[in-house]
Structure formats: C-alpha cells, structure tokens
Write a protein that holds these residues in place. Structure first.
Motif, mmCIF file in Angstrom:
data_model
loop_
_atom_site.group_PDB
_atom_site.id
_atom_site.type_symbol
_atom_site.label_atom_id
_atom_site.label_comp_id
_atom_site.label_asym_id
_atom_site.label_seq_id
_atom_site.Cartn_x
_atom_site.Cartn_y
_atom_site.Cartn_z
ATOM 1 N N LYS A 28 -1.897 0.176 6.796
ATOM 2 C CA LYS A 28 -3.119 -0.306 6.746
ATOM 3 C C LYS A 28 -4.013 0.597 6.264
ATOM 4 O O LYS A 28 -4.306 1.568 6.781
ATOM 5 C CB LYS A 28 -3.528 -0.923 8.066
ATOM 6 C CG LYS A 28 -5.110 -1.591 7.899
ATOM 7 C CD LYS A 28 -5.540 -2.416 9.212
ATOM 8 C CE LYS A 28 -6.765 -2.943 9.193
ATOM 9 N NZ LYS A 28 -7.213 -3.810 7.879
ATOM 10 N N ASP B 10 -8.209 1.236 5.273
ATOM 11 C CA ASP B 10 -9.495 0.623 5.532
ATOM 12 C C ASP B 10 -10.196 0.447 4.279
ATOM 13 O O ASP B 10 -10.111 1.309 3.579
ATOM 14 C CB ASP B 10 -10.113 1.463 6.658
ATOM 15 C CG ASP B 10 -11.379 0.677 6.884
ATOM 16 O OD1 ASP B 10 -11.416 0.130 7.963
ATOM 17 O OD2 ASP B 10 -12.662 1.121 6.660
ATOM 18 N N THR C 15 0.839 -1.242 -0.162
ATOM 19 C CA THR C 15 -0.114 0.078 -0.045
ATOM 20 C C THR C 15 0.959 1.285 -0.083
ATOM 21 O O THR C 15 2.010 1.203 0.288
ATOM 22 C CB THR C 15 -0.947 0.019 1.191
ATOM 23 O OG1 THR C 15 -0.120 0.387 2.422
ATOM 24 C CG2 THR C 15 -1.595 -1.175 1.490
ATOM 25 N N ARG D 42 -3.783 0.693 -3.154
ATOM 26 C CA ARG D 42 -3.702 -0.553 -2.556
ATOM 27 C C ARG D 42 -3.490 -1.622 -3.776
ATOM 28 O O ARG D 42 -4.231 -1.510 -4.672
ATOM 29 C CB ARG D 42 -4.849 -1.130 -1.642
ATOM 30 C CG ARG D 42 -4.655 -2.438 -0.926
ATOM 31 C CD ARG D 42 -5.812 -2.624 0.110
ATOM 32 N NE ARG D 42 -7.112 -2.793 -0.596
ATOM 33 C CZ ARG D 42 -8.196 -2.822 0.194
ATOM 34 N NH1 ARG D 42 -8.324 -2.666 1.510
ATOM 35 N NH2 ARG D 42 -9.604 -3.074 -0.534
#
Length: 232
Positions: A213, A215, A49, A76
């Motif tokens: 990360k 979402d 990412t 991503r």
C-alpha cells in the motif's frame, strides 16, 4: 531526429517500471522467447504497485564518462503515478501523474514541468516494457530475441534483447537488453543503447516489493511555495 532531453525523461520513466514479477518459477529448462513471454504474461495479471531501490547509470562514450545516481521509487499502476527520489550524489525528485511530469531540484529550488501528451505514443510503446506488460504488445512493437542466461546480483537471469520496430524509436534507441530474475520474474536491470553513438543508459533495481500500500501523499507535488517553475 534530434534527441531531446524530454524524450530521455520519458524513457527513464518507462525503464523504471520494469518487467512484472512473481510469475510461478518453472523447473530447469531451455528457455525460449515464447516461454519467457508466457511467464511475463502470468506475472502481469495482479500487479498494482511497486517500491524499489534504483541506480541510474549513464555512459557517454565521447568523453568516456560514467555518471551514477541512486535513490528510491514508488509506482502505482491504476492512475499512472510514480515518484522517484534520487539522493546520491545530488538530491532530485521526479514525479509523474498521467501526462504530467515534474523534476524538482532542491539545490536551486526549481521545478521543470513537462507535458507528455505530445509524446504519448512513444511513451506508451516504452511502457510495454513496464509492469502489466503483455506479450502481444511486446511482439507488436519489438523484434524479440533471447540472449541466454546470466548471473546478476547472485541471481540467475534470462536476458531478452528487444529491437524497436518503429523507425522513430530506432532513431533514438537501437535496442534494449533486459535481465529478468528467473526466481521472481523481476527485471533486475535494463540497458538502453542510444542511436548514433556508443552511449547507453542502465537502470539497476534492488529490493523490489510488489503490491504494498502506497499512501496518496507520496504522489503529491510537495515543493516549497517559493519554488521557481519552468515549463518545457
């Protein structure tokens, strides 16, 4: 071949992906095309990412006009999803999921929807400039030259110059310059030279962060229910 807005939308997507960062730094040396590509290969192995700030600059020579917009992007790799939120000077959101591309303009409450499938071969070639790039793909699609080293944003960069081998691509873009940070192996800037004019596009990146990360909600089409939709 006539230049179409959809082409430059796909080009924007490709450009905003950048070269892969975080390959180990080498000691001071005279760079070659082979050694730079080796570093790109090393940095591509674990990319998942990206988040970053981005500035998009468009120069139009005939009127000697330079326009700028800035915002943030989230990318991503595994499912080819990306969101770009421009906030200045006017808000605009670009959302990509696979072959689908949407551009939302909140000022007029309208979404333009594009299917990239018919242009996928062209898109895929530009994505060779993206995170996860491999030197074999770059060599296949571009003549690659080393333009030397320059300082950008207080960082030492090596500059690659890429000339598309495809006649179709060269009818749109004659060459691409890429400034690669030698300490992190991020692409700090890319410059695309348009065919048949002195016009160019620049994508300039800051505060790039790898493998955070993100979402799933960041990649959802969260437009108002009463938005006007147009298909291109």
């Amino acid at each position: 071949m006539t230049c179409k807005p959809a082409f430059f939308l796909t080009l924007t997507l490709a450009a905003l992906l950048g070269f892969s960062p975080h390959a180990p730094a080498q000691s001071a040396q005279k760079w070659t095309v082979d050694s730079v590509l080796n570093m790109i290969d090393a940095g591509a192995r674990d990319f998942r990412t990206l988040t970053a700030n981005v500035e998009h600059i468009k120069y139009t020579d005939v009127v000697q006009d330079t326009s700028r917009e800035s915002g943030q992007l989230w990318l991503r790799k595994k499912d080819e999803k990306m969101r770009i939120e421009f906030s200045k000077p006017d808000p605009r959101t670009i959302l990509r999921a696979g072959d689908s591309l949407s551009i939302y303009n909140p000022k007029i409450n309208r979404v333009e929807e594009y299917n990239l499938g018919k242009n996928r071969s062209m898109v895929d070639q530009y994505l060779e400039l993206g995170f996860g790039s491999r030197s074999d793909g770059l060599r296949k699609n571009y003549e690659i030259a080393l333009s030397g080293e320059q300082e950008l944003d207080g960082r030492k960069t090596v500059v690659l110059e890429l000339t598309p081998k495809s006649d179709e691509i060269r009818a749109q873009i004659t060459k691409v310059q890429v400034w690669i940070d030698e300490s992190t192996w991020f692409a700090l800037q890319q410059k695309f030279f348009e065919a048949g004019s002195a016009d160019y596009l620049i994508f300039h990146y800051t505060d790039l962060k790898k493998n955070l990360k993100i979402d799933d909600s960041k990649f959802k089409a969260d437009w108002p229910k009463n938005v006007t939709k147009t298909r291109r």
